[in-house]
Design a protein around this motif. Sequence first.
Motif, short mmCIF file in Angstrom:
data_model
loop_
_atom_site.label_atom_id
_atom_site.label_comp_id
_atom_site.label_asym_id
_atom_site.label_seq_id
_atom_site.Cartn_x
_atom_site.Cartn_y
_atom_site.Cartn_z
N MET A 1 0.86 -1.18 0.00
CA MET A 1 0.00 0.00 0.00
C MET A 1 0.90 1.24 0.00
O MET A 1 1.83 1.32 0.77
CB MET A 1 -0.91 -0.03 1.22
N GLN A 2 0.61 2.16 -0.88
CA GLN A 2 1.38 3.38 -1.02
C GLN A 2 1.11 4.34 0.14
O GLN A 2 0.02 4.36 0.71
CB GLN A 2 1.02 4.08 -2.33
N GLU A 3 2.11 5.16 0.47
CA GLU A 3 1.97 6.15 1.53
C GLU A 3 0.79 7.09 1.24
O GLU A 3 0.04 7.45 2.14
CB GLU A 3 3.27 6.94 1.67
N SER A 4 0.61 7.47 -0.01
CA SER A 4 -0.49 8.37 -0.38
C SER A 4 -1.85 7.72 -0.13
O SER A 4 -2.80 8.40 0.29
CB SER A 4 -0.37 8.80 -1.84
N GLU A 5 -1.95 6.41 -0.34
CA GLU A 5 -3.21 5.69 -0.08
C GLU A 5 -3.51 5.64 1.42
O GLU A 5 -4.67 5.81 1.83
CB GLU A 5 -3.13 4.26 -0.62
N ILE A 17 -4.93 0.26 12.30
CA ILE A 17 -3.72 -0.27 11.68
C ILE A 17 -2.94 -1.11 12.68
O ILE A 17 -3.05 -0.91 13.89
CB ILE A 17 -2.82 0.87 11.15
N THR A 18 -2.18 -2.04 12.17
CA THR A 18 -1.22 -2.79 12.97
C THR A 18 0.12 -2.62 12.29
O THR A 18 0.24 -2.74 11.07
CB THR A 18 -1.59 -4.29 13.05
N PHE A 19 1.13 -2.29 13.10
CA PHE A 19 2.46 -2.06 12.54
C PHE A 19 3.52 -2.54 13.52
O PHE A 19 3.24 -2.76 14.70
CB PHE A 19 2.67 -0.58 12.20
N GLU A 20 4.72 -2.73 12.99
CA GLU A 20 5.85 -3.10 13.83
C GLU A 20 6.56 -1.84 14.29
O GLU A 20 6.96 -1.00 13.47
CB GLU A 20 6.82 -3.99 13.05
N LYS A 21 6.69 -1.68 15.60
CA LYS A 21 7.37 -0.53 16.17
C LYS A 21 8.88 -0.68 15.98
O LYS A 21 9.37 -1.76 15.65
CB LYS A 21 7.04 -0.39 17.65
N VAL A 22 9.60 0.39 16.19
CA VAL A 22 11.05 0.40 16.04
C VAL A 22 11.70 -0.65 16.94
O VAL A 22 12.69 -1.28 16.55
CB VAL A 22 11.62 1.80 16.34
N THR A 28 -1.29 -2.12 17.61
CA THR A 28 -2.53 -1.85 16.88
C THR A 28 -3.03 -0.50 17.34
O THR A 28 -3.05 -0.21 18.55
CB THR A 28 -3.57 -2.95 17.16
N MET A 29 -3.42 0.33 16.39
CA MET A 29 -3.82 1.70 16.71
C MET A 29 -5.05 2.09 15.89
O MET A 29 -5.10 1.88 14.68
CB MET A 29 -2.64 2.64 16.39
N ARG A 30 -6.03 2.65 16.59
CA ARG A 30 -7.22 3.22 15.95
C ARG A 30 -6.90 4.69 15.76
O ARG A 30 -6.70 5.42 16.74
CB ARG A 30 -8.41 3.03 16.89
N CYS A 31 -6.80 5.15 14.50
CA CYS A 31 -6.29 6.50 14.27
C CYS A 31 -6.97 7.19 13.10
O CYS A 31 -7.72 6.59 12.34
CB CYS A 31 -4.79 6.43 14.04
N ARG A 71 5.78 4.19 10.27
CA ARG A 71 6.32 4.15 8.91
C ARG A 71 5.47 3.22 8.04
O ARG A 71 5.08 2.14 8.47
CB ARG A 71 7.75 3.66 8.92
N ALA A 72 5.18 3.64 6.84
CA ALA A 72 4.36 2.84 5.92
C ALA A 72 5.01 1.47 5.69
O ALA A 72 4.31 0.46 5.58
CB ALA A 72 4.17 3.58 4.60
N ALA A 73 6.32 1.43 5.65
CA ALA A 73 7.03 0.17 5.40
C ALA A 73 6.83 -0.84 6.54
O ALA A 73 7.01 -2.04 6.33
CB ALA A 73 8.51 0.45 5.21
N ASN A 74 6.45 -0.36 7.72
CA ASN A 74 6.28 -1.23 8.88
C ASN A 74 4.83 -1.68 9.10
O ASN A 74 4.55 -2.39 10.06
CB ASN A 74 6.78 -0.54 10.15
N LEU A 75 3.92 -1.26 8.22
CA LEU A 75 2.52 -1.65 8.36
C LEU A 75 2.33 -3.14 8.08
O LEU A 75 2.92 -3.69 7.16
CB LEU A 75 1.63 -0.87 7.38
N ILE A 76 1.51 -3.77 8.91
CA ILE A 76 1.17 -5.19 8.73
C ILE A 76 -0.25 -5.31 8.21
O ILE A 76 -0.50 -6.01 7.23
CB ILE A 76 1.29 -5.95 10.07
N THR A 77 -1.21 -4.62 8.86
CA THR A 77 -2.61 -4.64 8.42
C THR A 77 -3.20 -3.24 8.46
O THR A 77 -2.78 -2.38 9.24
CB THR A 77 -3.50 -5.55 9.32
N VAL A 78 -4.17 -3.02 7.59
CA VAL A 78 -4.96 -1.79 7.58
C VAL A 78 -6.42 -2.24 7.57
O VAL A 78 -6.86 -2.94 6.65
CB VAL A 78 -4.66 -0.92 6.34
#
Length: 84
Positions: A1-5, A17-22, A28-31, A71-78
């Motif tokens: 998924m692109q950053e613009s999307e 979203i679910t993402f991997e932190k540094v 998981t964050m509702r945002c 970071r968009a690169a660290n996203l797992i689910t949207v």
Amino acid sequence: MQESEIKALLNAGEVTITFEKVDGTMRTMRCTTRGDLIPFDEDALVEVKVSKPSSAIRAFDLDKSGWRSFRAANLITVDGVDIK
């Protein structure tokens, strides 16, 4: 998924979203970035200084009532859909 999307989804409304932190943990964050969904707190206004372009996406965490970034690169689910 692109950053613009991702930014378009955040601007349209609430996104989970679910993402991997540094540090390697999953979060998981509702945002959102949609203005009418973000409570206004005059005391929370701060000046943000950006020294260089960042690849981080800023979004308002609706559960923690504060701005967070990922970071968009660290996203797992949207919204529950795997994007990797």
